[in-house]
Design a protein around this motif. Structure first.
Motif, PDB file in Angstrom:
ATOM      1  N   PHE A   1     129.233 -19.852  76.485  1.00  0.00           N
ATOM      2  CA  PHE A   1     130.107 -18.772  76.035  1.00  0.00           C
ATOM      3  C   PHE A   1     131.486 -19.321  75.668  1.00  0.00           C
ATOM      4  O   PHE A   1     132.097 -20.047  76.444  1.00  0.00           O
ATOM      5  N   ASN A   2     131.949 -18.972  74.499  1.00  0.00           N
ATOM      6  CA  ASN A   2     133.262 -19.427  74.015  1.00  0.00           C
ATOM      7  C   ASN A   2     134.341 -18.455  74.483  1.00  0.00           C
ATOM      8  O   ASN A   2     134.781 -17.593  73.738  1.00  0.00           O
ATOM      9  N   LEU A   3     134.749 -18.587  75.732  1.00  0.00           N
ATOM     10  CA  LEU A   3     135.728 -17.647  76.275  1.00  0.00           C
ATOM     11  C   LEU A   3     137.155 -18.122  76.101  1.00  0.00           C
ATOM     12  O   LEU A   3     138.066 -17.324  75.991  1.00  0.00           O
ATOM     13  N   PHE A   4     137.355 -19.427  76.132  1.00  0.00           N
ATOM     14  CA  PHE A   4     138.691 -19.969  75.888  1.00  0.00           C
ATOM     15  C   PHE A   4     138.725 -20.499  74.462  1.00  0.00           C
ATOM     16  O   PHE A   4     138.053 -21.466  74.137  1.00  0.00           O
TER      17      PHE A   4
ATOM     18  N   ARG B   1     142.037 -11.014  76.240  1.00  0.00           N
ATOM     19  CA  ARG B   1     140.627 -11.284  76.517  1.00  0.00           C
ATOM     20  C   ARG B   1     140.428 -11.700  77.974  1.00  0.00           C
ATOM     21  O   ARG B   1     139.498 -11.251  78.653  1.00  0.00           O
ATOM     22  N   MET B   2     141.330 -12.542  78.477  1.00  0.00           N
ATOM     23  CA  MET B   2     141.188 -13.029  79.844  1.00  0.00           C
ATOM     24  C   MET B   2     141.462 -11.936  80.871  1.00  0.00           C
ATOM     25  O   MET B   2     140.875 -11.922  81.955  1.00  0.00           O
ATOM     26  N   LYS B   3     142.340 -11.036  80.554  1.00  0.00           N
ATOM     27  CA  LYS B   3     142.568  -9.906  81.458  1.00  0.00           C
ATOM     28  C   LYS B   3     141.305  -9.054  81.589  1.00  0.00           C
ATOM     29  O   LYS B   3     140.951  -8.590  82.682  1.00  0.00           O
ATOM     30  N   VAL B   4     140.648  -8.857  80.471  1.00  0.00           N
ATOM     31  CA  VAL B   4     139.384  -8.103  80.490  1.00  0.00           C
ATOM     32  C   VAL B   4     138.344  -8.852  81.319  1.00  0.00           C
ATOM     33  O   VAL B   4     137.631  -8.257  82.141  1.00  0.00           O
ATOM     34  N   LEU B   5     138.252 -10.155  81.111  1.00  0.00           N
ATOM     35  CA  LEU B   5     137.285 -10.964  81.857  1.00  0.00           C
ATOM     36  C   LEU B   5     137.530 -10.844  83.352  1.00  0.00           C
ATOM     37  O   LEU B   5     136.597 -10.606  84.135  1.00  0.00           O
ATOM     38  N   ASN B   6     138.773 -11.018  83.769  1.00  0.00           N
ATOM     39  CA  ASN B   6     139.093 -10.944  85.190  1.00  0.00           C
ATOM     40  C   ASN B   6     138.752  -9.577  85.777  1.00  0.00           C
ATOM     41  O   ASN B   6     138.235  -9.484  86.891  1.00  0.00           O
ATOM     42  N   ASP B   7     139.046  -8.541  85.028  1.00  0.00           N
ATOM     43  CA  ASP B   7     138.783  -7.185  85.498  1.00  0.00           C
ATOM     44  C   ASP B   7     137.286  -6.969  85.731  1.00  0.00           C
ATOM     45  O   ASP B   7     136.854  -6.582  86.817  1.00  0.00           O
TER      46      ASP B   7
ATOM     47  N   PRO C   1     118.145 -27.366  85.588  1.00  0.00           N
ATOM     48  CA  PRO C   1     119.433 -26.857  85.111  1.00  0.00           C
ATOM     49  C   PRO C   1     119.535 -25.347  85.174  1.00  0.00           C
ATOM     50  O   PRO C   1     120.404 -24.770  84.558  1.00  0.00           O
ATOM     51  N   ASN C   2     118.636 -24.685  85.912  1.00  0.00           N
ATOM     52  CA  ASN C   2     118.651 -23.224  85.971  1.00  0.00           C
ATOM     53  C   ASN C   2     119.740 -22.766  86.935  1.00  0.00           C
ATOM     54  O   ASN C   2     119.485 -22.154  87.956  1.00  0.00           O
ATOM     55  N   ARG C   3     120.978 -23.110  86.605  1.00  0.00           N
ATOM     56  CA  ARG C   3     122.074 -22.824  87.508  1.00  0.00           C
ATOM     57  C   ARG C   3     122.419 -21.351  87.519  1.00  0.00           C
ATOM     58  O   ARG C   3     122.278 -20.676  86.525  1.00  0.00           O
ATOM     59  N   ILE C   4     122.918 -20.926  88.640  1.00  0.00           N
ATOM     60  CA  ILE C   4     123.251 -19.521  88.796  1.00  0.00           C
ATOM     61  C   ILE C   4     124.538 -19.215  88.042  1.00  0.00           C
ATOM     62  O   ILE C   4     125.478 -20.010  88.059  1.00  0.00           O
ATOM     63  N   PRO C   5     124.637 -18.068  87.376  1.00  0.00           N
ATOM     64  CA  PRO C   5     125.883 -17.715  86.697  1.00  0.00           C
ATOM     65  C   PRO C   5     127.041 -17.747  87.688  1.00  0.00           C
ATOM     66  O   PRO C   5     126.939 -17.218  88.782  1.00  0.00           O
ATOM     67  N   PHE C   6     128.151 -18.350  87.310  1.00  0.00           N
ATOM     68  CA  PHE C   6     129.254 -18.503  88.256  1.00  0.00           C
ATOM     69  C   PHE C   6     129.847 -17.163  88.642  1.00  0.00           C
ATOM     70  O   PHE C   6     130.501 -17.038  89.673  1.00  0.00           O
ATOM     71  N   TYR C   7     129.577 -16.138  87.837  1.00  0.00           N
ATOM     72  CA  TYR C   7     130.146 -14.826  88.128  1.00  0.00           C
ATOM     73  C   TYR C   7     129.190 -13.971  88.955  1.00  0.00           C
ATOM     74  O   TYR C   7     129.514 -12.857  89.325  1.00  0.00           O
ATOM     75  N   ALA C   8     127.982 -14.485  89.255  1.00  0.00           N
ATOM     76  CA  ALA C   8     126.980 -13.680  89.950  1.00  0.00           C
ATOM     77  C   ALA C   8     127.451 -13.339  91.356  1.00  0.00           C
ATOM     78  O   ALA C   8     127.930 -14.184  92.095  1.00  0.00           O
ATOM     79  N   LYS C   9     127.310 -12.092  91.721  1.00  0.00           N
ATOM     80  CA  LYS C   9     127.727 -11.630  93.044  1.00  0.00           C
ATOM     81  C   LYS C   9     126.569 -11.752  94.032  1.00  0.00           C
ATOM     82  O   LYS C   9     125.406 -11.534  93.696  1.00  0.00           O
ATOM     83  N   ASN C  10     126.912 -12.072  95.279  1.00  0.00           N
ATOM     84  CA  ASN C  10     125.948 -12.110  96.378  1.00  0.00           C
ATOM     85  C   ASN C  10     124.849 -13.143  96.195  1.00  0.00           C
ATOM     86  O   ASN C  10     123.780 -13.022  96.771  1.00  0.00           O
ATOM     87  N   ILE C  11     125.109 -14.146  95.358  1.00  0.00           N
ATOM     88  CA  ILE C  11     124.135 -15.223  95.188  1.00  0.00           C
ATOM     89  C   ILE C  11     124.876 -16.529  95.420  1.00  0.00           C
ATOM     90  O   ILE C  11     125.919 -16.774  94.830  1.00  0.00           O
ATOM     91  N   SER C  12     124.355 -17.353  96.308  1.00  0.00           N
ATOM     92  CA  SER C  12     124.970 -18.661  96.484  1.00  0.00           C
ATOM     93  C   SER C  12     124.751 -19.472  95.223  1.00  0.00           C
ATOM     94  O   SER C  12     123.707 -19.382  94.601  1.00  0.00           O
TER      95      SER C  12
ATOM     96  N   ALA D   1     146.206 -21.716  80.047  1.00  0.00           N
ATOM     97  CA  ALA D   1     145.175 -22.648  80.494  1.00  0.00           C
ATOM     98  C   ALA D   1     145.020 -22.596  82.007  1.00  0.00           C
ATOM     99  O   ALA D   1     143.892 -22.607  82.536  1.00  0.00           O
ATOM    100  N   ASP D   2     146.130 -22.527  82.730  1.00  0.00           N
ATOM    101  CA  ASP D   2     146.077 -22.460  84.187  1.00  0.00           C
ATOM    102  C   ASP D   2     145.364 -21.182  84.645  1.00  0.00           C
ATOM    103  O   ASP D   2     144.542 -21.204  85.575  1.00  0.00           O
ATOM    104  N   ALA D   3     145.671 -20.079  83.999  1.00  0.00           N
ATOM    105  CA  ALA D   3     145.007 -18.815  84.335  1.00  0.00           C
ATOM    106  C   ALA D   3     143.509 -18.911  84.091  1.00  0.00           C
ATOM    107  O   ALA D   3     142.704 -18.380  84.868  1.00  0.00           O
ATOM    108  N   TYR D   4     143.127 -19.594  83.021  1.00  0.00           N
ATOM    109  CA  TYR D   4     141.711 -19.702  82.708  1.00  0.00           C
ATOM    110  C   TYR D   4     140.974 -20.572  83.726  1.00  0.00           C
ATOM    111  O   TYR D   4     139.854 -20.250  84.138  1.00  0.00           O
ATOM    112  N   LEU D   5     141.594 -21.656  84.160  1.00  0.00           N
ATOM    113  CA  LEU D   5     140.957 -22.524  85.152  1.00  0.00           C
ATOM    114  C   LEU D   5     140.781 -21.777  86.475  1.00  0.00           C
ATOM    115  O   LEU D   5     139.771 -21.946  87.164  1.00  0.00           O
ATOM    116  N   LYS D   6     141.722 -20.939  86.812  1.00  0.00           N
ATOM    117  CA  LYS D   6     141.570 -20.132  88.026  1.00  0.00           C
ATOM    118  C   LYS D   6     140.462 -19.092  87.839  1.00  0.00           C
ATOM    119  O   LYS D   6     139.754 -18.738  88.793  1.00  0.00           O
ATOM    120  N   PHE D   7     140.297 -18.611  86.630  1.00  0.00           N
ATOM    121  CA  PHE D   7     139.162 -17.723  86.317  1.00  0.00           C
ATOM    122  C   PHE D   7     137.840 -18.444  86.579  1.00  0.00           C
ATOM    123  O   PHE D   7     136.923 -17.897  87.202  1.00  0.00           O
TER     124      PHE D   7
END
Length: 905
Positions: free
Chosen positions: A31-34, A489-495, A411-422, A455-461
């Motif tokens: 995903f091209n988020l940045f 865009r990043m504010k929406v992502l964080n929300d 490489p079937n890695r879990i989405p980093f945003y997935a909730k309740n999944i290690s 950039a710093d905000a995105y890395l924390k995202f």
């Protein structure tokens, strides 16, 4: 220097499995988020991160103006626009300029230069006439070397040697001397250098630079165009260091020639870099030299960035290095494709009892699967050995849990945003993210450019610290429109990503504040946030990412129907018609009082399947048939009589443009409900799915059962089965035959049967994912959401005991020895299906790098063979021991190879 990343040429083999066996575009697989292109100096756009092409191409050429055109625009007193000037310089016919010189011009563009334009601009126009005359010849002639395998020179092409050398040099020298305007004078000097370069008069080219360009003492675009030609001549003289230095100067000072200058430079080894560094006299030169080293290197870029920071924390090329590093992290953290768990239920997610399969023929399941497994294991193990990556334990690519050694294997890695999944990322990626974050935090305190705060905000995202990311974004003050768009865009992502549960209230918030990310504009296939297009299609966008996040949330909330419809159409259920998912989709379809978001975003994917109620009921009826619950199946089929046909798309490839249309069923076609032949109660005479049914199948004697029609719909079919089941409760020969026919139908419509398409929403028995045994024990193949639903396959596995139980009743009641032999063979065929299911659950877990791989693999196959003969050859043994003398058994030995082999053992 720490090594953080393997070469992508290696990693791209593993990071996404979605395209492992086909053409793919690595720039499409995350995903091209940045947005890389928010750097202010657009001349560096080609040097953003890209793996699909040598240089980044996700921008419009007009974003990097040609300084030569800008110089001409200024020469003509800005009377013409940039595009008009470009046309005049590069595309206008020489005859138009000659007509202007004669005073006869009718060219509308040239009239914009005003009255008396030739007299006013005559030196420039005369130069352009001369340049246009020379241009077709301005290429170097091909010289075949003694090592050339073949002559690749185009005999019809023009090159500089086609011009009369003396006349050309004389003319250009004369024009140079006559010119009064310094820039025009220098342009003639440029032509002299270029002409001598392309005629391989390298020494003369070097002298021409000193004689005709340097004395003018202008260091604008023409100077660096000339320097570029000088460097080419120096390269021809094997003056590598001088050539590299001059190409380096062109790279530094030219906007539009950075790509070509970079290609021309031979910064391919440490010696060349050291030569550049030794000659670098200014901080800018040193900074640029560090940039080129970091750009070319495949190791950790942060030490180079530290050196660049020490020189100038406001450097634009430092931002380029940073955004390339951020993009590398994006590719690790944000792949667009996640495969399902492949070994049972995930410990943290309890979902529907489902199963994924892959393509393989049923006749030789072990051989095919062993080949596939070995191939991919071989690649992974090879590169592990190459890069010294340890293999701690045997690691089958089908394991659900991910050990430290399994990132490349699985490489079937879990989405980093997935909730309740290690979730798991390798330590090197974590370290790199931490180090880049520290560097960014430091740089944002020194640099005046808001870029570093973004950039710093995105890395924390990426680190899932959404609160800190949002706080940084809220404090940024900028008027840069590209920065503002990225911040928004990043504010929406964080929300959205930080939201633990999606409620109706939150859906209303999405529609009120972020509808532009979900609602498609008229005439567009993607929402407005879609990034640039790639060769393979639309590059994944912020909108796509947000849909994935919501699909994941719905999935974890148990709202499978909503999760499915975020990424799929209703009609897609036909390809993997598992009952629990279908029921959840139907529940959403029938849900009253849907929210605005549900109506406009999710429900829009409830596309036409004809009669929707009939569509759902047909799927339920089919499942009941596979479970031998004929009464329930009838109750569903009675509601499915309005079914108009499985919705399939026809593709027309007769022209270069792909055309599609909804498949139209003929009155005689099987459409999912109608036109089922009575051969479905018969038995196969040989194993061939490609042959017509009259060739592969043999009809039984239906005389005692007149209700079995020659051609039936599913309601008529289930009526016949209910009657056969009732008759089968008797104790006579007719009861035996009735049970045999029910067993035949259950076997014939199973994964092994000729009519295997009847109860899985397919239109024919051609091979595909629905017809495989792969991992039939899977409990939940969809771990995170139903994205890429059509790229894998799942239907509930067959219960072969259902057919066997009917055959047992038939065998107990039958008195004819030939009939008993036939029944036993059908039971043995169903038992073979049970073995295939067992085998799929018990794959070898042997490390391909194990020196005893072949020995252990052979031992595993031998063990499977022993188990097969001990536990899954019950009915073959009965035929061999009790019915070998029957004509049925003798005939089967000739038509069934594996039965013949067993009988001869």
């Amino acid at each position: 220097m720490k090594k953080y990343f393997l070469s992508l040429a290696v990693l791209s083999l593993f990071y996404t499995e979605s395209n492992a066996c086909g053409w793919s575009d690595p720039d499409y697989e995350y995903f091209n988020l940045f947005t890389q292109s928010i750097i202010k100096d657009k001349s560096y756009l080609p040097f953003l991160h890209s793996y699909s092409t040598r240089f980044y191409t996700g921008f419009k050429p007009s974003q990097i103006p040609d300084e030569n055109i800008e110089s001409w625009k200024k020469f003509f007193n800005n009377q013409l626009s940039y595009s008009e000037t470009d046309f005049l310089v590069n595309k206008m016919n020489m005859n138009d300029l000659n007509e202007l010189k004669k005073g006869n011009s009718t060219n509308t563009l040239l009239t914009k230069l005003g009255a008396g334009s030739y007299q006013k601009y005559h030196e420039g126009i005369d130069y352009l006439i001369e340049a246009k005359y020379l241009e077709p010849y301005m290429s170097i002639n091909y010289v075949e070397s003694s090592n050339s395998f073949y002559d690749n020179e185009d005999k019809t092409s023009k090159n500089a040697t086609n011009l009369d050398y003396d006349k050309t040099v004389s003319a250009l020298t004369s024009l140079y001397n006559a010119a009064k305007n310094p820039e025009i004078k220098q342009r003639y000097g440029y032509q002299l250098i270029r002409f001598n370069h392309y005629t391989r008069n390298y020494d003369v080219a070097l002298q021409a630079f000193k004689t005709y360009v340097e004395p003018v003492k202008l260091k604008g675009p023409v100077y660096f165009m000339s320097l570029d030609q000088l460097a080419g001549a120096q390269r021809g003289l094997e003056m590598k260091n001088d050539a590299n230095w001059n190409f380096f100067q062109v790279f530094m000072n030219s906007k539009s020639r950075k790509e070509s200058a970079f290609i021309s430079m031979k910064l391919s080894d440490t010696a060349s870099f050291n030569n550049i560094m030794k000659r670098a006299g200014t901080n800018d030169e040193k900074n640029m030299a560090y940039f080129l080293l970091g750009y070319e290197d495949f190791t950790n870029p942060i030490p180079i960035m530290e050196k660049m920071y020490d020189i100038n924390p406001d450097s634009e090329i430092l931002k380029v290095m940073a955004v390339r590093s951020i993009n590398e992290l994006e590719r690790n953290y944000l792949p667009t494709y996640y495969y399902a768990s492949t070994n049972g239920t995930d410990s943290n997610v309890q979902k529907s009892t489902t199963n994924t399969t892959t393509d393989q023929t049923k006749t030789e399941p072990t051989e095919v699967k062993e080949k596939e497994l070995s191939f991919w294991q071989k690649i992974v193990r090879f590169f592990k050995k190459l890069f010294g990556i340890k293999s701690d334990a045997v690691s089958d690519s089908n394991k659900a849990d991910q050990s430290d050694d399994e990132l490349l294997d699985n490489p079937n890695r879990i989405p980093f945003y997935a909730k309740n999944i290690s979730y798991y990322y390798d330590d090197k990626t974590k370290d790199f993210l931490d180090d880049l974050e520290k560097f960014t935090e430091k740089t944002k305190t020194k640099s005046k450019d808001e870029y570093w705060q973004i950039a710093d905000a995105y890395l924390k995202f990426l680190k899932k610290d959404y609160k800190a990311s949002t706080e940084i974004l809220e404090d940024i003050k900028t008027n840069n429109p590209e920065y503002l768009e990225q911040i928004k865009r990043m504010k929406v992502l964080n929300d959205i990503v930080s939201q633990p549960k999606i409620t109706a209230e939150y859906e209303n918030h999405l529609m009120k504040d972020y509808s532009e990310y979900f609602i498609e504009k008229e005439g567009k296939k993607e929402p407005v946030q879609t990034e640039e297009d790639s060769y393979y299609g639309t590059v994944p966008s912020t909108a796509s990412f947000l849909k994935d996040v919501l699909a994941n949330r719905y999935f974890l909330q148990g709202e499978d129907g909503k999760s499915f419809l975020m990424s799929n159409k209703l009609s897609d259920l036909q390809y993997n018609p598992n009952s629990q998912l279908v029921k959840s989709v139907e529940d959403f379809y029938r849900k009253p009082n849907k929210s605005q978001f549900e109506q406009q975003i999710i429900a829009k994917n409830i596309n036409s399947v004809g009669n929707i109620d009939a569509f759902f009921n047909l799927i339920y009826g089919d499942r009941a048939m596979r479970m031998a619950d004929f009464e329930k199946a009838k109750s569903y089929y009675q509601k499915a009589q309005g079914f108009a046909g499985i919705p399939r798309i026809d593709y027309d490839w007769s022209s270069n443009v792909e055309k599609t249309s909804l498949h139209q069923y003929k009155p005689s076609d099987y459409n999912g409900f109608n036109n089922i032949p009575n051969l479905v109660f018969g038995h196969n005479v040989w194993e061939s799915f490609q042959s017509d049914d009259a060739t592969s199948m043999k009809i039984e004697d239906y005389t005692p059962f007149p209700f079995i029609k020659t051609d039936m719909n599913k309601l008529e079919l289930v009526d016949a089965l209910i009657q056969l089941k009732t008759i089968g409760n008797g104790k006579d020969e007719k009861a035996a035959k009735a049970n045999q026919l029910v067993g035949n139908l259950l076997y014939n419509t199973s994964i092994l049967g000729y009519y295997r398409e009847l109860f899985v929403m397919d239109i024919d028995n051609s091979n595909g994912g629905k017809y495989d045994f792969w991992n039939t024990d899977k409990k939940t193949p969809y771990r995170y959401y139903y994205k890429n639903f059509l790229d894998s396959s799942y239907i509930e596995p067959d219960n072969f005991d259902l057919a066997i139980n009917y055959y047992k009743k038939a065998l107990d009641l039958a008195t004819n020895k030939e009939q008993k032999a036939r029944i036993l063979f059908q039971m043995a065929s169903a038992e073979q299906g049970k073995y295939y299911q067992y085998e799929a659950k018990n794959q070898a877990t042997i490390d391909y790098s194990d020196p005893k791989y072949s020995e252990k693999s052979d031992a595993h196959l031998k063990q499977l063979d022993e188990i097969k003969n001990q536990k899954f050859r019950t009915y073959f043994a009965m035929i061999k021991n009790q019915y070998a003398d029957t004509e049925t058994a003798k005939g089967l030995m000739g038509s069934c190879s594996y039965f013949g082999y067993f009988m001869k053992r």
